[in-house]
Design a protein around this motif. Sequence first.
Motif, PDB file in Angstrom:
ATOM      1  N   ASP A 288       0.711  -1.231   0.076  1.00 34.46           N
ATOM      2  CA  ASP A 288      -0.179  -0.109   0.059  1.00 34.46           C
ATOM      3  C   ASP A 288       0.860   1.315   0.074  1.00 34.46           C
ATOM      4  N   ASP A 289       2.048   1.250   0.946  1.00 34.99           N
ATOM      5  CA  ASP A 289       3.011   2.301   0.723  1.00 34.99           C
ATOM      6  C   ASP A 289       3.494   2.620  -0.550  1.00 34.99           C
ATOM      7  N   LEU A 290       3.867   1.594  -1.212  1.00 34.19           N
ATOM      8  CA  LEU A 290       4.324   1.535  -2.727  1.00 34.19           C
ATOM      9  C   LEU A 290       3.404   2.324  -3.531  1.00 34.19           C
ATOM     10  N   GLN A 291       2.069   1.779  -3.548  1.00 33.57           N
ATOM     11  CA  GLN A 291       1.011   2.224  -4.483  1.00 33.57           C
ATOM     12  C   GLN A 291       0.728   3.752  -4.117  1.00 33.57           C
ATOM     13  N   GLY A 292       0.841   4.195  -2.745  1.00 32.02           N
ATOM     14  CA  GLY A 292       0.684   5.536  -2.242  1.00 32.02           C
ATOM     15  C   GLY A 292       1.690   6.429  -2.885  1.00 32.02           C
ATOM     16  N   LEU A 293       3.147   5.800  -2.676  1.00 32.82           N
ATOM     17  CA  LEU A 293       4.108   6.693  -3.438  1.00 32.82           C
ATOM     18  C   LEU A 293       3.870   6.949  -4.839  1.00 32.82           C
ATOM     19  N   LEU A 294       3.537   5.952  -5.594  1.00 31.27           N
ATOM     20  CA  LEU A 294       3.278   5.948  -6.994  1.00 31.27           C
ATOM     21  C   LEU A 294       2.202   7.107  -7.408  1.00 31.27           C
ATOM     22  N   ASP A 295       1.089   6.884  -6.607  1.00 29.34           N
ATOM     23  CA  ASP A 295       0.129   7.522  -7.244  1.00 29.34           C
ATOM     24  C   ASP A 295       0.049   9.085  -6.218  1.00 29.34           C
ATOM     25  N   GLY A 296       0.766   9.082  -5.451  1.00 32.75           N
ATOM     26  CA  GLY A 296       0.792  10.538  -4.782  1.00 32.75           C
ATOM     27  C   GLY A 296       0.071  10.708  -3.587  1.00 32.75           C
TER      28      GLY A 296
ATOM     29  N   VAL B 112       3.247  10.872   0.664  1.00 29.98           N
ATOM     30  CA  VAL B 112       4.448  11.931   0.163  1.00 29.98           C
ATOM     31  C   VAL B 112       5.123  11.843   1.280  1.00 29.98           C
ATOM     32  N   ILE B 113       6.443  11.674   1.411  1.00 37.54           N
ATOM     33  CA  ILE B 113       7.627  11.517   2.263  1.00 37.54           C
ATOM     34  C   ILE B 113       8.484  12.773   2.014  1.00 37.54           C
TER      35      ILE B 113
ATOM     36  N   ILE C  95       9.911  11.495  -6.181  1.00 34.38           N
ATOM     37  CA  ILE C  95       9.294  10.225  -7.006  1.00 34.38           C
ATOM     38  C   ILE C  95       9.749  10.323  -8.561  1.00 34.38           C
ATOM     39  N   ASP C  96      11.000  10.480  -8.735  1.00 35.99           N
ATOM     40  CA  ASP C  96      11.539  10.514 -10.395  1.00 35.99           C
ATOM     41  C   ASP C  96      11.065   9.189 -11.045  1.00 35.99           C
ATOM     42  N   THR C  97      11.697   9.162 -12.401  1.00 36.90           N
ATOM     43  CA  THR C  97      11.298   8.224 -13.389  1.00 36.90           C
ATOM     44  C   THR C  97      12.060   7.051 -12.937  1.00 36.90           C
ATOM     45  N   ASP C  98      13.187   6.796 -12.401  1.00 30.16           N
ATOM     46  CA  ASP C  98      13.657   5.699 -11.782  1.00 30.16           C
ATOM     47  C   ASP C  98      13.022   5.105 -10.763  1.00 30.16           C
ATOM     48  N   LEU C  99      12.950   5.875  -9.836  1.00 28.28           N
ATOM     49  CA  LEU C  99      12.059   5.299  -8.646  1.00 28.28           C
ATOM     50  C   LEU C  99      10.596   4.937  -8.826  1.00 28.28           C
ATOM     51  N   ARG C 100       9.954   5.834  -9.774  1.00 29.96           N
ATOM     52  CA  ARG C 100       8.563   5.397 -10.137  1.00 29.96           C
ATOM     53  C   ARG C 100       8.738   3.648 -10.612  1.00 29.96           C
ATOM     54  N   TRP C 101       9.831   3.611 -11.484  1.00 28.67           N
ATOM     55  CA  TRP C 101       9.970   2.097 -12.339  1.00 28.67           C
ATOM     56  C   TRP C 101      10.137   1.090 -11.130  1.00 28.67           C
ATOM     57  N   ALA C 102      11.255   1.479 -10.146  1.00 27.19           N
ATOM     58  CA  ALA C 102      11.467   0.720  -8.877  1.00 27.19           C
ATOM     59  C   ALA C 102      10.126   0.337  -8.122  1.00 27.19           C
ATOM     60  N   LEU C 103       9.222   1.134  -8.274  1.00 30.37           N
ATOM     61  CA  LEU C 103       7.887   0.648  -7.358  1.00 30.37           C
ATOM     62  C   LEU C 103       7.105  -0.067  -8.135  1.00 30.37           C
ATOM     63  N   VAL C 104       6.898   0.176  -9.614  1.00 29.01           N
ATOM     64  CA  VAL C 104       6.246  -0.409 -10.430  1.00 29.01           C
ATOM     65  C   VAL C 104       6.697  -1.997 -10.440  1.00 29.01           C
ATOM     66  N   ILE C 105       7.793  -1.978 -10.442  1.00 29.58           N
ATOM     67  CA  ILE C 105       8.358  -3.576 -10.660  1.00 29.58           C
ATOM     68  C   ILE C 105       8.105  -4.292  -9.399  1.00 29.58           C
ATOM     69  N   SER C 106       8.409  -3.722  -8.379  1.00 30.42           N
ATOM     70  CA  SER C 106       7.988  -4.206  -6.878  1.00 30.42           C
ATOM     71  C   SER C 106       6.491  -4.631  -6.960  1.00 30.42           C
ATOM     72  N   LEU C 107       5.639  -3.626  -7.244  1.00 25.83           N
ATOM     73  CA  LEU C 107       4.319  -3.812  -7.407  1.00 25.83           C
ATOM     74  C   LEU C 107       4.060  -5.214  -8.322  1.00 25.83           C
ATOM     75  N   ALA C 108       4.498  -5.373  -9.476  1.00 26.44           N
ATOM     76  CA  ALA C 108       4.347  -6.357 -10.619  1.00 26.44           C
ATOM     77  C   ALA C 108       4.779  -7.594  -9.894  1.00 26.44           C
ATOM     78  N   LYS C 109       5.923  -7.670  -9.385  1.00 28.18           N
ATOM     79  CA  LYS C 109       6.506  -8.781  -8.770  1.00 28.18           C
ATOM     80  C   LYS C 109       5.540  -9.410  -7.838  1.00 28.18           C
TER      81      LYS C 109
END
Length: 316
Positions: free
Chosen positions: A132-140, A143-144, A149-163
């Motif tokens: 849920d934290d990752l999803q929240g970071l991704l959709d805004g 906020v920490i 949340i740049d492009t590289d970190l967005r992909w890290a979040l997406v890959i983990s959520l996909a996994k």
Amino acid sequence: GDLTYAKIRLDERSLATVVNGLSRLDDSLARALCWGAAWDMTRDAEMTASDFVALVLANIGAETDAFGASRIPVYAAQAAYQFAAPANRAALLDRWEAGLRDLLMSAEAGSDHQLTFARSYASAAHSASALDDLQGLLDGSLVIDGLAIDTDLRWALVISLAKSGRVGADEIAQELERDNTISGQENAASALASRPSAEAKAEAWEQATVQENVPNETHRSICLSFMRFGQEEILAPYVDKYLEAADDIWDRLGTQRASTALEYVFPKPMASPELLDKLDTWLDTSEAHPGAKRYVREGRDDVARALRAQAKDAQG
């Protein structure tokens, strides 16, 4: 003082001191030597994976060396996933996930530490609350302070959520629309290969071991993301498939692609005595290219190392 080539070994008292207070050492070189000694001991089944993870969680937040602060969490993740005894692994992974969240939330806003812990937390996330934290970071919606949340970190979040099965092909395609670059295509391929479904693995396997027209770096991304700890049931059939492919992949795909596939889709998550026996039989009987056999032999050594470390962790 790092004045010679040596494998350092810490006695019981010294190791306990390091685990509980490494961050209090003022000298960065002395800390580096202690980090290295502890990791060597963990890899050599002389320190438990649980103790190494405890060492990292207790001390990495204060580490000032940039390389160490970014690299050591990778070692701790390897310890938790590969070197922890099966009976201890779930609890250790929970502790690792929770500890990384604490480190992330307490890190200085905008610091390199904060970004490192964000990426490590994304990789370790497996519980519903962490995802849920990752999803929240991704959709805004989460906020920490200071964390961009740049492009590289967005992909890290997406890959983990996909996994973890939280996002699928449609969401990955939407992310690719945001970053339709060569790097974005490679990350999208990684996310697709990470998904925990038989269909996703079959598609990724075809790209990794059969197709000849996948771009080299995309091929590497797929191979790196294929074998995922926690997906052992889905990946079980690929032990035999891996050895079947290893018989002739060197001739079919050439040195570069074959070496990438053999190194990164090796079935490390299925480490067991039975896997060792199967690998030994293949090494004794296969007429595969010597280069292919080298990668299988190196993978076999990693499995044997993991089993020794798991036995140590089981002893406590």
